[in-house]
Design a protein around this motif. Structure first.
Motif, short mmCIF file in Angstrom:
data_model
loop_
_atom_site.label_atom_id
_atom_site.label_comp_id
_atom_site.label_asym_id
_atom_site.label_seq_id
_atom_site.Cartn_x
_atom_site.Cartn_y
_atom_site.Cartn_z
N SER A 136 -13.66 106.72 -46.98
CA SER A 136 -14.80 107.61 -46.74
C SER A 136 -16.03 107.18 -47.54
CB SER A 136 -14.40 109.04 -47.11
OG SER A 136 -15.48 109.92 -46.92
N GLY A 137 -17.11 106.93 -46.84
CA GLY A 137 -18.35 106.49 -47.48
C GLY A 137 -18.62 105.00 -47.28
N LEU A 138 -17.61 104.25 -46.90
CA LEU A 138 -17.77 102.81 -46.74
C LEU A 138 -18.29 102.43 -45.35
CD1 LEU A 138 -17.47 100.15 -48.25
CD2 LEU A 138 -15.09 100.03 -47.48
N GLY A 139 -18.05 103.31 -44.38
CA GLY A 139 -18.57 103.05 -43.04
C GLY A 139 -17.64 102.23 -42.16
N TYR A 140 -17.98 102.14 -40.89
CA TYR A 140 -17.16 101.42 -39.90
C TYR A 140 -15.70 101.81 -40.04
CZ TYR A 140 -21.06 98.43 -38.55
OH TYR A 140 -22.25 97.94 -38.07
N TYR A 141 -15.43 103.08 -39.75
CA TYR A 141 -14.11 103.62 -40.05
C TYR A 141 -12.99 103.12 -39.15
CZ TYR A 141 -17.01 106.38 -43.04
OH TYR A 141 -17.90 106.73 -44.00
N SER A 142 -13.36 102.52 -38.02
CA SER A 142 -12.31 101.93 -37.19
C SER A 142 -11.63 100.79 -37.94
CB SER A 142 -12.90 101.43 -35.87
OG SER A 142 -13.81 100.38 -36.11
N ARG A 143 -12.34 100.22 -38.93
CA ARG A 143 -11.71 99.18 -39.75
C ARG A 143 -10.48 99.72 -40.45
NH1 ARG A 143 -16.28 96.86 -43.65
NH2 ARG A 143 -16.70 99.08 -43.90
N ALA A 144 -10.58 100.94 -40.98
CA ALA A 144 -9.45 101.53 -41.71
C ALA A 144 -8.29 101.79 -40.76
CB ALA A 144 -9.89 102.82 -42.39
N PRO A 196 -11.29 113.04 -45.90
CA PRO A 196 -12.29 112.21 -45.22
C PRO A 196 -13.46 113.07 -44.76
CG PRO A 196 -10.29 112.42 -43.88
CD PRO A 196 -9.99 113.03 -45.21
N LEU A 197 -14.60 112.85 -45.37
CA LEU A 197 -15.78 113.64 -45.07
C LEU A 197 -16.91 112.67 -44.73
CD1 LEU A 197 -16.45 116.73 -45.31
CD2 LEU A 197 -17.38 116.22 -47.57
N SER A 198 -17.63 112.97 -43.68
CA SER A 198 -18.73 112.08 -43.32
C SER A 198 -19.77 112.09 -44.43
CB SER A 198 -19.37 112.54 -42.02
OG SER A 198 -20.12 113.71 -42.24
N THR A 199 -20.48 110.98 -44.56
CA THR A 199 -21.51 110.89 -45.60
C THR A 199 -22.62 111.91 -45.35
OG1 THR A 199 -21.02 108.58 -46.05
CG2 THR A 199 -23.21 109.36 -46.64
N MET A 200 -22.89 112.17 -44.08
CA MET A 200 -23.90 113.17 -43.76
C MET A 200 -23.49 114.53 -44.33
SD MET A 200 -26.16 113.36 -40.49
CE MET A 200 -24.92 113.35 -39.22
#
Length: 336
Positions: A84-92, A321-325
């Motif tokens: 969470s916070g790193l972006g491109y969550y499909s990577r995880a 998992p919380l969106s950065t927004m």
DNA sequence: GATTCGTGGTA
DNA sequence: TTACCAAGAAT
């Protein structure tokens, strides 16, 4: 391939690059081993992500999931929370998918083609792991390498076109030092990151400068060529911070194959017209690729919990998992 | 083959 | 402030 009289002197270039890398190489945690698991994790994290941004995530990730088996068995919410916070969550998600492929196969694939079949691994990552972990002669082609090579050859092809990319891939493969693929690949990328930078390239420090066509023509800054640009879209959004007894009202994105599936979000005013707004807590701007969000944050109350919404402890927000927004909105509203 | 996916740093 | 862009991959 260019084999004419003007062909680059690859052997000289390789040697100059290797000598430079010997002195410039940074001590990064994923360089302390060639084990495929940590190398693979780092390569995935570094996709479209700066070293400085990935570093703390890498440390936490390996702490929590030290082996491919532990990653394969990880609860999805824990996995996404770490990312969470790193972006491109499909990577995880793909990382875990691949971990399960690896465990099922009884170990890491030891060929480029085998690596290439794992979820989330494309040409770049397959070449990176193949060379770094297994010493195989596959050249990487990433943004750094494309910048170095387009300048070296003054190649004015649009790097967003597959035609240019495949041409550069062939050049990268020819340039590759087959006796030391791991060192060579990382050396070119490091050169692109530290010397052959996008803006204000440090040509005076570059080991390839004597052979660099763009440099000799005094126009290194004109490469690489990128024709297409995104048009921006403005989006206005009102997010609601609804607190009750130390808990915050949130909803969860569907676990289906959607964008940021599994992540928790704050309700918007549009979603909860029944909510009664008390005060504006502040605002901020948040950009997601070409979407420019202007967000207003309101404190609000509801009479009853609407269907699909849940209370989560405000101190628990760091563990889900919380969106950065949503994180930014909570900060604006002094919830954290 | 063009789009989409996140976020933060930098000039 | 805006624009660019960073160890790309999937669709």
């Amino acid at each position: 391939m260019n084999t004419g009289p003007n062909a680059p002197q690859w052997n000289r270039l390789r040697k100059a690059l290797a000598r430079w890398y010997g002195g410039a190489k940074r001590d990064l945690p994923w360089r302390r081993t060639s084990e495929p698991y940590p190398v693979w994790v780092s390569e995935i994290m570094l996709q479209q992500t700066r070293v400085a941004a990935a570093l703390p995530y890498y440390e936490r990730f390996l702490q929590l999931f030290p082996t491919v088996e532990s990653l394969a068995e990880a609860p999805e919410q824990e996995l996404l929370a770490v990312w969470s916070g790193l972006g491109y969550y499909s990577r995880a998600r793909n990382l875990q998918k691949a971990a399960r492929q690896i465990v099922a196969a009884g170990g890491f694939p030891r060929t480029f083609e085998g690596l290439r079949e794992l979820a989330g691994i494309g040409d770049y990552t397959a070449a990176a792991v193949a060379s770094i972990s297994f010493g195989l002669p596959h050249a990487v082609l990433d943004g750094n390498v494309m910048r170095v090579l387009t300048r070296l050859l003054a190649d004015a092809g649009d790097i967003q076109s597959p035609k240019t990319r495949s041409r550069l891939a062939a050049v990268a493969q020819e340039f590759l030092d087959k006796r030391a693929p791991a060192e060579h690949n990382q050396a070119v990328m490091e050169l692109g990151a530290l010397v052959c930078a996008p803006r204000e390239p440090q040509c005076l420090l570059c080991p390839l400068a004597a052979h660099c066509v763009a440099r000799l023509e005094g126009r290194a800054g004109q490469f690489p060529v990128k024709l297409r640009k995104q048009t921006k879209v403005e989006i206005a959004l009102a997010l609601l911070v609804i607190e009750r007894e130390g808990r915050v009202l949130v909803w969860q994105r569907g676990d289906g194959e959607g964008r940021m599936a599994g992540f928790w979000e704050l309700p918007s005013l549009e979603q909860l017209p029944a909510a009664r707004v008390r005060e504006e807590a502040g605002g901020f701007r948040h950009t997601i690729t070409h979407h420019l969000h202007t967000v207003q944050v309101f404190r609000a109350v509801v009479k009853r919990v609407p269907a699909g919404y849940h209370w989560r402890d405000r101190r628990q927000m760091g563990e889900i998992p919380l969106s950065t927004m949503a994180r930014k909105a909570l900060r604006v509203a002094d919830v954290d």
